[in-house]
Structures are given as C-alpha cells and as structure tokens.
Design a protein around this motif. Sequence first.
Motif, PDB file in Angstrom:
ATOM      1  N   LEU A  30      -2.028  -1.549  -5.338  1.00  0.00           N
ATOM      2  CA  LEU A  30      -3.247  -0.757  -5.285  1.00  0.00           C
ATOM      3  C   LEU A  30      -3.813  -0.497  -6.682  1.00  0.00           C
ATOM      4  N   GLY A  89       0.825  -1.210   0.000  1.00  0.00           N
ATOM      5  CA  GLY A  89       0.000   0.000   0.000  1.00  0.00           C
ATOM      6  C   GLY A  89       0.852   1.249   0.000  1.00  0.00           C
ATOM      7  N   ILE A 133       4.540   4.006  -3.260  1.00  0.00           N
ATOM      8  CA  ILE A 133       3.195   3.441  -3.204  1.00  0.00           C
ATOM      9  C   ILE A 133       3.210   2.139  -3.985  1.00  0.00           C
ATOM     10  N   ALA A 160      -3.799  -4.667   4.967  1.00  0.00           N
ATOM     11  CA  ALA A 160      -2.509  -4.272   4.404  1.00  0.00           C
ATOM     12  C   ALA A 160      -1.438  -4.470   5.470  1.00  0.00           C
ATOM     13  N   THR A 175      -3.598   4.233   2.620  1.00  0.00           N
ATOM     14  CA  THR A 175      -3.837   3.064   1.780  1.00  0.00           C
ATOM     15  C   THR A 175      -5.327   2.887   1.515  1.00  0.00           C
TER      16      THR A 175
END
Length: 304
Positions: A143, A128, A139, A158, A167
Amino acid sequence: MTDILKIAPEVSAALEKDGAVVALESTIVTHGMPWPRNVETALQVEADIREQGAVPATIAVLDGAIHIGLSNGELERLAKADHVMKCSRADIAFAVATGQPGSTTVAATMMAAHAAGISVFATGGIGGVHRGAQDSFDISADLDELARTPVCVVAAGAKALLDLPKTLEVLETRGVPVVGYQTDRFPAFWSRESSLPAPYRLDTPAEIARLLRTRRLFGDHGGVLVANPVPKEAEIPSSEMEGCIDAALEQAAKRAISGKDVTPFVLSLIYDLTNGRSLATNIALVRNNARLAARIALETCSER
C-alpha cells in the motif's frame, strides 16, 4: 542502480525503443504455486503478454543482482531453489547484498520496475490491511509502495483474505487512484465482486493510459491500481469463498502463523478446502491481468 540491475536483452531492447514492457512478480513462482504449475503458469503468463504485442519482464533477485526479465532456465532455477527470500521493500537490498535468491512481492517488483523504466506491472492481487490489523498492525508494504512509486499495477483487487474496506480506506488516504476496469464493484480476487464500490471506473486501456499520462504531470505522484475482475467462467462466488477464508484464517491463528507466512499458509489451505479450484482461478486471473496490462502498456507507448 546499474551495478545491481541486470536487464535481459529482450527487455533492454524494448525499453531502448520505448516499447511496451510489462513487469511481473516472482513470488507466484516461489511461494504461490506448487511445482511444476508455478513454472508452467509463469511461462504461460509471459506468452500471454507477448501475444498482445508487449514484452514480459519477470523480476527476481539472483546471484546478487536484480534481474529484470528471466530466461526459462532462470525461472526453473528459481522455482526449484530452496530458502528463497520473499522480498518486499525491506528485504530486496538484503537479498542483493548477501547473494541470497529472492522472489519479489508487489512492493519490491514496483521498486525494481520503476528503477528499470517500466511503468506497467501485472500481478494476481495486491496485499493490504489484514483482518485484525487493529491488534496486529499487519499492513502490507504494497500500500505504501503504491503511494510512492509511479507504476500502474493491474490486479484482481486485493487478496480476499484481507480486510477489503480498510485496504481501500488506506489507499484513499495514501492518494492512490483505484480504478475498476469495466466494473463498478471492487473485485475480490477469486470473486468478480465484493460488496464494495470501485472508487472509479474506466472501460478501455486507452482511457487508463490517458489517466496515467495525466497523473505523470504531477511531480510527486505514486502508482495507480487497476482492479480487473477475474473472468466470469473462472470465478468462485464470494459467498462460497468467505467460508473457506474464515476457516483458513482460523487455522493460521491457532498455529500462531504471522507476518509474511500468513498469505502462503492461507492460500495453501484454501487450495485444499476448494479441492484445487482456487489455484485454477488464481491462474485464470493472473493471465487475465497480464493481457490487460500488455494492452495498457501498448496504449501508453502510443501516447508518447
């Protein structure tokens, strides 16, 4: 894709009959646990899925092909291999093209599972938004993969070393339903609860299968995240884990560890800080997720 997908006979037979198949990632074998616990856990997770009546399909890159389902010998070979690539979306084609062995993260496993026709995937915890992402822009590709690839991912939330509020915010922005399984709180990997509410709650595999079926009616849909808390007897409370996570992240920053190396480094240090309890919890939650994923896959098949 038929040129680069190598589907194991057991998995192929199940798919041809519209049977229940559960995809499994392979980074837990190469980057998540030490030898021989990695192979022992992988085999145990596969056995858990079979006991529920579904077929496991561990995914990895070997010999220039994406293997959908590994034999025991292939699992051991992967676990003992040196310089195994940790493959996300950006890496999996490179591993195939160059013939390098590669283990699959959540994102790459979702890609491969969807290509093979598998719609349910069990893992430990998704990646996340990393803490400090406003500066590092770190990141996880998991996702975006959840936003684009129609696979149901069963995870214990997560990984708790991440920025969980951000997240969840990104998942909402990307249109990914996050469903707490028999819980109103979003799980925090090693801990059953975080301080965050789960956006949705469903209490049975049949209800989750109905959600998946309804979501498939929309032409351009992505995945669904089912957040399944670690069993109560195996959890480490978040109040205890937070100090370990902070200490591990501080060490990672001091050593200038970044990118894909952060998570395995932090997990290894947390193992030391918890005297091995984090690994036992990790194994318990992966097995718990696999059993739930198998039941969801069975319900999904029964509705076809």
